[in-house]
Scaffold this motif. Sequence first.
Motif, PDB file in Angstrom:
ATOM      1  N   GLU A   1     -72.020  12.370  34.571  1.00 46.95           N
ATOM      2  CA  GLU A   1     -72.450  13.306  33.530  1.00 46.95           C
ATOM      3  C   GLU A   1     -71.332  13.566  32.533  1.00 46.95           C
ATOM      4  O   GLU A   1     -71.576  13.637  31.313  1.00 46.95           O
TER       5      GLU A   1
ATOM      6  N   PRO B   1     -72.104  20.492  42.915  1.00 52.49           N
ATOM      7  CA  PRO B   1     -73.184  20.516  43.910  1.00 52.49           C
ATOM      8  C   PRO B   1     -74.052  19.264  43.914  1.00 52.49           C
ATOM      9  O   PRO B   1     -74.694  18.964  44.925  1.00 52.49           O
ATOM     10  N   ARG B   2     -74.081  18.529  42.803  1.00 60.92           N
ATOM     11  CA  ARG B   2     -74.883  17.301  42.751  1.00 60.92           C
ATOM     12  C   ARG B   2     -74.101  16.082  43.237  1.00 60.92           C
ATOM     13  O   ARG B   2     -74.635  14.976  43.252  1.00 60.92           O
ATOM     14  N   GLY B   3     -72.868  16.294  43.639  1.00 65.33           N
ATOM     15  CA  GLY B   3     -72.034  15.191  44.128  1.00 65.33           C
ATOM     16  C   GLY B   3     -70.992  14.807  43.097  1.00 65.33           C
ATOM     17  O   GLY B   3     -71.221  14.867  41.887  1.00 65.33           O
TER      18      GLY B   3
ATOM     19  N   THR C   1     -69.866  14.840  48.336  1.00 71.32           N
ATOM     20  CA  THR C   1     -69.232  16.159  48.203  1.00 71.32           C
ATOM     21  C   THR C   1     -68.323  16.379  49.392  1.00 71.32           C
ATOM     22  O   THR C   1     -68.399  15.676  50.396  1.00 71.32           O
TER      23      THR C   1
ATOM     24  N   PRO D   1     -73.082   7.426  45.410  1.00 70.00           N
ATOM     25  CA  PRO D   1     -73.081   8.849  45.757  1.00 70.00           C
ATOM     26  C   PRO D   1     -72.852   9.193  47.222  1.00 70.00           C
ATOM     27  O   PRO D   1     -73.024  10.344  47.610  1.00 70.00           O
TER      28      PRO D   1
ATOM     29  N   VAL E   1     -71.903  11.930  40.647  1.00 72.13           N
ATOM     30  CA  VAL E   1     -72.916  12.339  39.663  1.00 72.13           C
ATOM     31  C   VAL E   1     -72.281  13.195  38.570  1.00 72.13           C
ATOM     32  O   VAL E   1     -72.549  13.008  37.372  1.00 72.13           O
ATOM     33  N   HIS E   2     -71.440  14.120  38.948  1.00 73.42           N
ATOM     34  CA  HIS E   2     -70.763  14.958  37.955  1.00 73.42           C
ATOM     35  C   HIS E   2     -69.823  14.133  37.092  1.00 73.42           C
ATOM     36  O   HIS E   2     -69.715  14.379  35.878  1.00 73.42           O
TER      37      HIS E   2
ATOM     38  N   ARG F   1     -67.966  21.124  46.956  1.00 72.97           N
ATOM     39  CA  ARG F   1     -69.389  21.436  47.111  1.00 72.97           C
ATOM     40  C   ARG F   1     -69.871  22.479  46.106  1.00 72.97           C
ATOM     41  O   ARG F   1     -70.956  22.346  45.536  1.00 72.97           O
TER      42      ARG F   1
END
Length: 227
Positions: free
Chosen positions: A79, A70-72, A61, A95, A75-76, A66
């Motif tokens: 997803e 928020p999960r980096g 992040t 990450p 990761v986003h 951020r």
Amino acid sequence: MISAQDWADTRLLWDFHQMGHAPHPCSVAIGLGSHDLGVADAAVDLYRRGMAPLLVFTGATSPTTRERMPRGEAVHYRERALELGVPSSAVLVEPRARNAGENIRFSRELLHEAGVDVSSVLLISKPYEERRAYATARKLWPGVEIVSASSPMTLDEYVTSIGDARLVIDMLVGALQRLLVYPEQGFMISQHVPDDVTEAYERLCRQGFTSRLLRNAPGQARSQTRR
């Protein structure tokens, strides 16, 4: 107020930042983390077109991501790729990276640990960071073919997607400054910057599009940021 000259100069920078590479099948596609989920979308599109059998998303992040991620960033991005139908087995996540150099180094380490043989990389970034990503990868991953890619869009379309024209110009100016100063610091290979692009960059600096500039850059770039 953004003048006609400002826009003309911005278009010169926009065109220069893009490498114009034609995507072709590579060992892996690496999506560089940022505030822009369009990088993940571009990676998925290239995966669907058979340009890479494996996606790597890299990024932790930053102050600009951020709250939104928020999960980096990586990761986003992952997803988003899964939402768009990419199987989880085709996505790796790195990450930790917090800058372009770490994006490349940590992704390279991850792929080595996973036993992936890499001879070519489809490197996916924001449209205005294609050249910076390419120059960084060429420095840190010699011997591997680097193909730069991003979401296919015009400057006007990108400005609309971000919703802040002045911020976009600031980002293009900041990216150009890094192409000028980072090679001397060992962060990327040196690339020729045409005179008309340098002159456009200097005019935009004088017009105050400086929020993304490195404030302690050496020599030439420091003098260019004075107003």
